[in-house]
Design an enzyme around this catalytic site. Sequence first.
Site, short mmCIF file in Angstrom:
data_model
loop_
_atom_site.label_atom_id
_atom_site.label_comp_id
_atom_site.label_asym_id
_atom_site.label_seq_id
_atom_site.Cartn_x
_atom_site.Cartn_y
_atom_site.Cartn_z
N ASP B 1158 0.81 -1.21 0.00
CA ASP B 1158 0.00 0.00 0.00
C ASP B 1158 0.86 1.27 0.00
O ASP B 1158 0.63 2.18 0.79
CB ASP B 1158 -0.97 0.00 1.20
CG ASP B 1158 -2.26 0.74 0.86
OD1 ASP B 1158 -2.83 0.48 -0.21
OD2 ASP B 1158 -2.68 1.59 1.67
N ASP B 1254 -9.34 0.87 2.57
CA ASP B 1254 -8.98 2.27 2.74
C ASP B 1254 -9.12 3.04 1.43
O ASP B 1254 -9.41 2.46 0.39
CB ASP B 1254 -7.52 2.35 3.22
CG ASP B 1254 -7.45 3.08 4.57
OD1 ASP B 1254 -8.27 3.97 4.79
OD2 ASP B 1254 -6.57 2.73 5.36
N LEU B 1280 -7.23 -2.10 6.50
CA LEU B 1280 -6.91 -0.68 6.43
C LEU B 1280 -5.42 -0.54 6.22
O LEU B 1280 -4.64 -1.43 6.58
CB LEU B 1280 -7.31 0.00 7.74
CG LEU B 1280 -8.82 0.04 8.03
CD1 LEU B 1280 -9.05 0.53 9.44
CD2 LEU B 1280 -9.53 0.94 7.03
N HIS B 1281 -5.02 0.60 5.69
CA HIS B 1281 -3.59 0.86 5.49
C HIS B 1281 -2.83 0.65 6.80
O HIS B 1281 -1.79 -0.01 6.83
CB HIS B 1281 -3.40 2.30 4.99
CG HIS B 1281 -1.96 2.69 4.84
ND1 HIS B 1281 -1.25 2.46 3.67
CD2 HIS B 1281 -1.09 3.25 5.70
CE1 HIS B 1281 0.00 2.89 3.84
NE2 HIS B 1281 0.11 3.38 5.07
N ALA B 1282 -3.40 1.17 7.89
CA ALA B 1282 -2.70 1.11 9.17
C ALA B 1282 -2.55 -0.31 9.69
O ALA B 1282 -1.69 -0.57 10.52
CB ALA B 1282 -3.45 1.96 10.20
#
Lengths: 85, 1307
Positions: B1158, B1254, B1280-1282
């Site tokens: 990502d 995301d 999610l990216h996180a």
Amino acid sequence: MTASAFTIDGMRADIARIIGEDPAEVGDDDSLIDLGLDSIRVMTLIQRWGEQGVKLDFAQLAEKPTLAHWWSLARRQLAGNHPAG
Amino acid sequence: MTAGQALPLTQAQEGLWFAQRLDPENPILNTGQIVTLRGPLDRAAFTAAVEQALNEAPALTVRFSEGPDGAEQIVGGHVFFRLNIVDLTGEADPLRSAHDFIDRDMARPRDPTCDPLATEELLILGPELHVWNQNIHHLVIDGYGTSLLNRRIAALYNETVTGVPDAGTAFGSFAELLAEDAAYRGSEREAKERAYWNELFADRPQVIGIAQGEATSAHTFHRFTLDFGPAVTRAVTARAHAAGLAWPDLVTTIAGAFVARHAGSAETVIGVPHMGRFGSVAARVPAMVMNVLPLRLAIDEDAPLDTLAAGVSRQLTRGRRFGRYRSEQLRRDLGLVGGERRLYGPLVNIMPFDMPFALHGIDSDLRVPGAGAVDDITFTVRADGAGETMRLELDTNPALYSLERTRQLGHRFVAFLEAASGNERLADTPTLSPDEAAQWRGVQTAADHAVEDTTLAALLARRAAAQPDAPALIDGDVRLTYAELERETSRFARQLRLAGVRHGDVVAVALPRSRHLVLALLASVRIGAAYLPLDPDHPRERIARIVESARPRVIVTTREASAALPDGAPLLIVGGGDDSSDMSASPFIDPTPTDAAYIIYTSGSTGAPKGVVIEHRAIVNRLLWMGEHYRIGVGDRILLKTPATFDVSVWEFFLPFITGAALVIAPPEAHKDPQALARLVRAHAVTTMHFVPSMLALFLDEPQARGLSIPRVFVSGEELPADLRDRFHTLIDGELHNLYGPTEAAVDVSYWPASRADRSRPVPIGHPVWNTRLYVLDARLRPVPAGVTGELYLAGRQLARGYLGQPELTAERFVPDPFFAGERMYRTGDLARLNDDGAVVYLGRTDHQVKLRGLRIELGEIETALMGAGTLAQAVVDARDDGTGSKRLVAYVVAKEGSAVDPAELRAHVASRVPDYMVPSAFVALDRLPLSANGKLDRKALPAPSFAATLGRPPETETERRVAALFADCLRIETATIAADDDFFALGGHSLLAAKLLKLLRDTWGQDLLGLGVIFTDPTVARLAARIDTARAATGARSVADDEGLAPLIRLNNGDDASALFCIHPAGGISWCYAGLARALAPGHGVYGIQARGLDAAAAEPESIDALAADYIGLIRQVHPRGPIHLAGWSVGGIIAHAMAVQLAEAGAPTGMLALLDAYPSDSWREQTDPSEDVALKALVQIAGSDVSELGGGELTRERVMRFLRDIGNPLGLLSDAALTGVLNVVAANNRLVRRHRHGRFPGTALYFRAALDHAGTSLTPQLWAPYIGALDIHDVPSLHAHLTGSEATALIAPVIARALRDRHII
């Protein structure tokens, strides 16, 4: 059968039958769980006694599973149903 | 009990607390309840009822925290309870919105240290339509507690609405419940109950589930619900009534038997949830109390079911009496810690009655979307109040069961329950449902195919007449056309006739491989005799026994070979020059289809060889199938290389001459010489040939074989390892086909295209050939369902007539086919199971089973696990005497080319896949496995191992012992089970526990001694102890960076460095985030983290991303001087990794793998404003996998962020102030550098993992890389990216990276 016929020995006989024991084996203060009672049998008894006009509560029976305690709960019910009978 | 009071956890809560802390992101412990309310709901009364009931239940408003003496719960941690009202009437589809709302709510993990653990919403869908959503963490409630809560809420509501007072639904005291729990601990009663359970389970059976794999709850579960209908319900209750049993006990017994059927073992242990309320104040307290009782079953299917169920009923009664003792505690008592070491398998939960939720004037419908973890499979049977209907809810762990498998199991269980309820004994009940049985029978006729009822002789004659001038045979310099072959065969036949051979005789043939051998076989079958191959190299005694039992009319041989033959046997010497026979009349005699075509001896388990008699019609079926199925015919060249005594040779000998192909004869010893074979294939353009898999492995190792084009390669005779299949396709241009069949069934009975695209592991033996049936049956000859191991039986046209002269043995192995009247089936002695597509998977021999310490072990299963390590070319496991008279498992392994055997890693790998008792005690590395004369593994020739040095070394030094004790403390396992080389993470540690371990280490040896990074770089007892000892000995100053695991290059696992992966830090400069990926890639691939030098606050800021990239390449070349460099980078790390790949490509280095997690090109960053410290702090929170909103509002300061990170237990929270300054500097610097960066172009293909949850509504797409990368292989990860380096995403990403690394490594 009417509620007036509801006695501690009648309860004792019902309990003894459902766990396959002799009524003499069911002492007033014995733990009914140790005698083999489980929740489905307790529910069956509640149903049977309910049909006889004595409506007992599962949680209350479960909290203290002895005949003496159950009879005291039943008596309170009977007193409520037939005030000053 | 007062607000703010810290109380200990109950024993029931401890296990769940631990489970949630182990997997903080897992929402599966949310227990939910959804009640649809139809009718004129009094919202105010309902709100008041819910709020009052919850506020009366202090157990539901606690907050948990990690206190000095372990976890504690703080009363009143969440103040006054509110029902949240959500009006969905404005939504386009209110019902759908409600479902979405509830799904999101159930999917959100709760943190017991800060989140409220009970939440309530009333969703308004319309004036008279509401949905009440309740979500309570399992830590504070169980099913019975929920029903108490429901009862209370209904009573309070009804009191308000109707004026009828509540009749005693008030809750009991939570304080009393806790007091009871405390009183139980250390009591005599506890001791008595512990003794009961420990004795009952002292010699427990192995717990085998229905599915294979580790039973650790996933984040979700599958559910399949099925109403029994009144017929099944009546069948069950009537049987229970007749037997004098409570029906739940009967259902539990039958469910146990169902589980045992699928596990293939009469003994098993199931778990029975136990409400644990009797005789306790807990009967009136909504809290978490329930326990799971392990129910030990020994299912005797021949006993009357009533007797069996009565025994179960007694055991349940006893168990309930001792039911306060926690099963988690019992697991610890028994040393059953870790996913594979289970106390019980499937759960069977019978709910014989429900407590209805009845609001006055409201029609309510209650559903339970989740009731806690589903480790394996949970059978829940609910009955309505009157017991008139029942319903099955089957919940399964998606890691072990597909939804389809769940559905199948549900239908099958209900059918089994119905059938078993009607049968005297369980033995009379089939495993398959009637529908499945009908389908099974249909499958058995699928291979029916019209085949001419003819003979080999007729087919040979027909083909010879059809193409007389075509090439038929190539034997060195000698080439024969079909006409010439026919003439030579005829000449040979005359000689046989002259030697007295008649129709129905046996002709033994003891010739080296040559055209004479071919002619002898062709001539024999053409005159109606059966040929019997003899190998002159076999022991003389064996040959004599065969000749004595088969009584051949004549033995065709050469002068040299005749020395091996018994004295006095009638010989026909080939090459004697006597070919002056009468040429006038044809010597051929047409046999009939039921005449014997050949007799091949196989070794029996008793050691005496058995002669298998195969008739013409059987081998004709096999050959015509092969010719048509693989389109073999004119123009093909088939290599003859298999010894004639091995039945695979039969198709090599005959298939060419009935399909019109040509036979290429390999010289006598060539089949053992990979180089000679490669030359033959190339010189004669062979199109079709056969290998035993172990020989194929050697062939692929031969440099001359690589790059050969062989249109069809067949393997059989042994299991085809999946790795070998894959290796074949990287080295050979051609098809690979896996065939299976015992000598007793005309060569092969099943086939599987092991194509380049085939990903199956293990490689199946596949589907039946024409007119053949494959049955996988249990020990009572009942078909088993897909996925269940059974024994393979064969039936159909290709079965042998039997064993020559051994009617008893024949009757024992060829038994009446119970499914097709009048036919026989052959018992193979092979274990197998069916895949969902109907393909058969071979699982080893039944006699390949060994019993160790009373446990049944399939050696093949261990071998498969070993091969899964990816470093081995071959693996064999044997049970060997260890010198004291008891047996232990030994693994014999051959490393893949370029790999080394590391016993510790193999042990770890196997231990992660099979139960501990199946982990070999010794690993013996061999250069190659010993093979017998016909190319199969020779077990007897395997060397004896030394057991001494192969067990885990116990901790030795004082430091090691103390580290091991801290591991044990942290991981809650027995110290005695920890070896010096045990890895903290392999034992179940994770980053939260690593932080805890660090704290313990620092408490023991001093605060400044170690940094957290050490636990990632040196995770074993021995290595950590060594680091501690070194650090204590060192007197000189060391830089902060090294101490805290912040060095520029850190090792994240102990994997193989040949294909190491280098992970570039994200914006914060730290690479610990790749620790999960590193563990997932071990031991196959080493993983290193590159970290920013700027973490040392004194370091100078780099000039540019390109300068960084050059610096990092230099770092990597220090540990990895040559070969391709494989790179991965998350976020900013991806930009740097790309820049490195560009530089490497420009320098002409071999292309490595590039994986971007990502990451988006710098162009998209330039649009954003320059970062302040506030932004850097936000980035730090994001790096920790959290969101700034979790801190609440207000200004961000370093202090607040650090406190937050420490509170949530994130490793970053343990950084020193200097290191934190370094991180913040790096964040800011990276932001600046990325904005200035101009990408070069990387010409190769990059793997791209997109955080698919995301970036909605932004312009960020992987395609932004298009100008800078040759091609993108994009994988969407639902994350999610996180969270992209979290465990869930890693589970999806790691296999893709592993495959990419493996592929590059092979080529």
